[in-house]
Motif scaffolding. Structure first.
Motif, PDB file in Angstrom:
ATOM      1  N   GLN A   1       0.817  -1.253   0.066  1.00 18.38           N
ATOM      2  CA  GLN A   1      -0.005   0.038  -0.050  1.00 18.38           C
ATOM      3  C   GLN A   1       1.157   1.296   0.152  1.00 18.38           C
ATOM      4  O   GLN A   1       0.640   2.485  -0.848  1.00 18.38           O
ATOM      5  CB  GLN A   1      -0.988  -0.015   1.229  1.00 18.38           C
ATOM      6  CG  GLN A   1      -1.650   1.274   1.420  1.00 18.38           C
ATOM      7  CD  GLN A   1      -2.815   1.175   2.521  1.00 18.38           C
ATOM      8  OE1 GLN A   1      -2.818   0.282   3.222  1.00 18.38           O
ATOM      9  NE2 GLN A   1      -3.506   2.255   2.751  1.00 18.38           N
ATOM     10  N   SER A   2       1.945   1.363   0.720  1.00 16.65           N
ATOM     11  CA  SER A   2       2.614   2.525   0.981  1.00 16.65           C
ATOM     12  C   SER A   2       4.221   2.246   0.154  1.00 16.65           C
ATOM     13  O   SER A   2       5.081   2.845   0.416  1.00 16.65           O
ATOM     14  CB  SER A   2       3.037   2.605   2.461  1.00 16.65           C
ATOM     15  OG  SER A   2       3.692   1.367   3.077  1.00 16.65           O
TER      16      SER A   2
ATOM     17  N   GLY B   1       2.950   9.543  -6.296  1.00 17.81           N
ATOM     18  CA  GLY B   1       2.538   8.228  -5.560  1.00 17.81           C
ATOM     19  C   GLY B   1       2.298   7.387  -6.506  1.00 17.81           C
ATOM     20  O   GLY B   1       2.736   5.962  -6.332  1.00 17.81           O
TER      21      GLY B   1
ATOM     22  N   ASN C   1      -3.469   4.100  -1.322  1.00 19.88           N
ATOM     23  CA  ASN C   1      -2.832   5.669  -1.286  1.00 19.88           C
ATOM     24  C   ASN C   1      -2.580   6.382  -2.367  1.00 19.88           C
ATOM     25  O   ASN C   1      -2.176   7.222  -2.675  1.00 19.88           O
ATOM     26  CB  ASN C   1      -1.129   5.467  -0.650  1.00 19.88           C
ATOM     27  CG  ASN C   1      -1.098   5.091   0.954  1.00 19.88           C
ATOM     28  OD1 ASN C   1      -2.312   4.818   1.504  1.00 19.88           O
ATOM     29  ND2 ASN C   1       0.084   5.144   1.344  1.00 19.88           N
TER      30      ASN C   1
END
Lengths: 397, 235
Positions: free
Chosen positions: B96-97, B150, B177
């Motif tokens: 996710q990150s 991102g 994210n």
């Protein structure tokens, strides 16, 4: 991970934390630099002591009467003792023998005055003590036989009596109102400079008869100086001298040789050296602990990265090697700089001692710096390698 | 990519935390077969056991009981080194990150799994460049993660996940994210990879993400509650 990749990864991460890396490197630099420098100073001091002792005459033995404890002369020698020692049987290890009377006196030259030590002796004394002249000559047997009022003075006394720096040779000094012609000046020795800097008063040497007739009066000898036929024969000479005294029914006198001086001075110097080395070793240890500290911090900061690397398939050995290599990188760079700093620092005298760097110390310090990296980096590295990836990946999410 | 027809098989997998009365079962007997080439989404409310399943599938954690087979090989009682090697060659993680290494460039990050696989320098670079091109990041090779958006970072992560040609791609909330455009980019890349025959497992709580998969597994209370195919009639 192949070795080149490991090295690149380690260097990259050291660069990533530049300030911290530099400070840690500095700690190791100080440690390694001080080990090399202080050991070099120790070596230099040893060398200096050896030179000082050698300047006294390696074969010289000074004999003091038994019970002669720091000036309380309860016993003394006679000229007969001297003659017995000098009787020189075949195969004797005793070479030259010089009687010595000593005392202190007041010497005046022009407006300058000093209170030197007086040594009344024979010309052999100069050979025994390995004395060197800076100007003029020693007094001789001829001077003795013809009752010449001559003296040889040392550099300290020359400076005291002739502060303008002129040579004392050919000048007359007054000792207890008796004029003495200075025929020679001794070259300064390392010992002189040592005592000189401690406020030494200087010494003058004159024929035994002259000193006895004018200054001390005729009585017993203060001591006897003798030389062995070679430095290796010093101990034999001592025991032969002791045997001669025993045969004459006298108490065994005390002997003092340059070896003992070497031991006394060397012992002091050695304990000082090992003190310096321990301090240096402690600073190296502190540097090593600094490396551990920084690596623990690095591992803690990079828990997430460790988790990611594990997820990507980094094995425990790869991960541990990376951190050990980072630690070793810090300590090796620090060690190399330490060698460089010490190499520069030891080009100059430190406290009047010229440091002597030996290859073994440099190799030891360099090896130690690698060992520090491996040893002090292993704990943080193993900690990183054992980390649970699930927990590591969850950090900071 | 594997020739085996079954990429992953879990049989009665349990994961218990703690002991005795205070023991909690995060996974309470999971049976799951994922054929090679499938695009699977795992959904469920929080606490359903999605993360525990992810950790087991990713070989980051070991089941308390039951078996896990990846490409026909049983993953249990293996040394740390063997497990690391399975993660390296069989699993492509997407987090996710993003979890890029900040000190490495995009190219360096993509090369990392191959570094651990001891692939040579030239081949490494070639494959990493190809993977970056595949996710549409041609020309960004020298950028560091903090110089990328991102969405771009997540595409680097996907390139990193596929570069070792793993048995399956394991994505944990890969769009959690990201904004909707970047989400669309990433999901399209997953579809392309799936189209090329890759096995993709996405763990998500977003319905629109799950809707893009071939099959959806719904977890509840540590079990597979149900499983359905998208595009087929809903149960």
């Amino acid at each position: 991970m192949n070795p080149l990749d490991l090295v690149i990864a380690a260097l990259r991460s050291l660069r990533g934390n530049l300030t911290r890396s530099i400070l840690t490197i500095l700690m190791v630099t100080i440690g390694v630099g001080s080990v090399i420098t202080l050991v070099a100073v120790g070596n230099g001091t040893t060398e200096q002591v050896n030179k000082q002792v050698a300047s006294l005459g390696a074969s010289a033995v000074f004999v003091s009467p038994a019970g002669d404890n720091y000036g309380s002369k309860s016993a003394s020698f006679t000229r007969a003792d001297r003659d017995a020692l000098a009787s020189d049987p075949l195969g004797s290890a005793i070479d030259l023998v010089a009687p010595v009377v000593d005392g202190t006196s007041k010497a005046v030259a022009g407006s300058a005055s000093a209170s030197p030590q007086v040594v009344g002796t024979t010309p052999d004394y100069f050979s025994i003590t390995n004395a060197r002249l800076s100007a003029g000559r020693f007094f001789t047997t001829t001077d003795e036989l013809t009752d010449q009022s001559v003296a040889v003075i040392d550099a300290t006394l020359q400076t005291a009596l002739f502060p303008d720096g002129s040579s004392a040779v050919g000048r007359t000094i007054l000792v207890e109102n008796i004029p003495l012609l200075v025929v020679g000046v001794l070259a300064p020795t390392a010992v002189d400079s040592m005592y000189g800097s401690m406020g030494g008063v200087g010494t003058f040497y004159a024929p035994l008869d002259l000193v006895e007739a004018t200054l001390t009066g005729y009585h017993e000898l203060g001591s006897i100086a003798l030389s062995a036929t070679s430095p290796a024969q010093v101990d034999t000479a001592k025991s032969q001298a002791a045997a001669i005294f025993a045969a004459r029914g006298e108490a065994t006198p005390s002997f003092y040789s340059s070896d003992q001086l070497r031991e006394t001075l060397g012992g002091t110097q050695e304990s000082l050296s090992s003190l310096l080395s321990s301090i240096a070793a402690i600073s190296l240890l502190v540097g090593g602990i600094g490396v551990t500290n920084v690596m623990l911090l690095t591992v803690r900061e990079r828990i997430r990265e460790i988790g990611v690397r594990k997820a990507l398939g980094a094995g425990p050995i790869s991960l541990a090697s990376q951190f050990v290599l980072e630690a070793t990188g810090l300590s090796v760079i620090g060690g190399a700089l330490g060698v460089a700093v010490a190499g520069f620092a030891t080009l100059f005298p430190i406290n009047g001692v010229m440091p002597i760097v030996d290859g073994a110390t440099v190799a030891l310090a360099a090896g130690l710096s690698i060992a520090i990296g491996v040893f002090f980096g292993t704990y943080p590295a193993v900690k990183a390698a054992r980390m649970n990836p699930v927990a590591a990946l969850r950090v900071g999410v | 990519m594997t020739v085996s027809r079954t990429a992953i098989e879990l049989r009665n997998v349990r994961r218990d935390y703690g002991k005795g009365d205070s023991a909690v079962s995060a996974l309470d007997g999971v049976d799951l077969v994922i054929p090679s080439g499938e695009y699977l989404a795992v959904v469920g409310p929080s606490g359903a056991g999605k993360s525990s399943l992810l950790n087991i599938l990713g070989c980051l954690d070991q089941p308390s009981s039951g078996t896990l087979e990846i490409a026909g090989q049983t993953v249990s009682n293996l040394s740390e080194r063997r497990v690391a090697s399975i993660r390296n060659s069989d699993i492509g993680f997407v987090f996710q990150s993003f979890n890029l290494i900040p000190s490495l460039t995009a190219l360096g990050n993509v090369e990392l799994p191959m570094v651990y696989a001891k692939v040579g320098h030239a081949e490494r670079q070639e494959r990493a460049l190809a993977a970056l091109k595949q996710v549409g990041l041609h020309g960004r090779e020298k950028h560091r993660p903090n110089q990328l958006s991102g969405g771009q970072q997540q595409r680097v992560a996907v390139a990193r996940a596929i570069v070792n040609r793993p048995t399956f791609i394991l994505a944990d909330e890969p769009t959690g994210n990201l904004d909707s455009r970047a989400t669309e980019d990433v999901l399209r890349i997953f579809e392309d990879l799936h189209g090329d025959g890759a096995t993709v497992i996405v763990i998500t709580h977003e319905e629109e993400v799950a809707a893009r998969a071939q099959r959806v597994v719904v977890m509840r209370d540590g079990r597979v509650e149900r499983s359905y195919r998208n595009g087929a009639a809903l149960p």
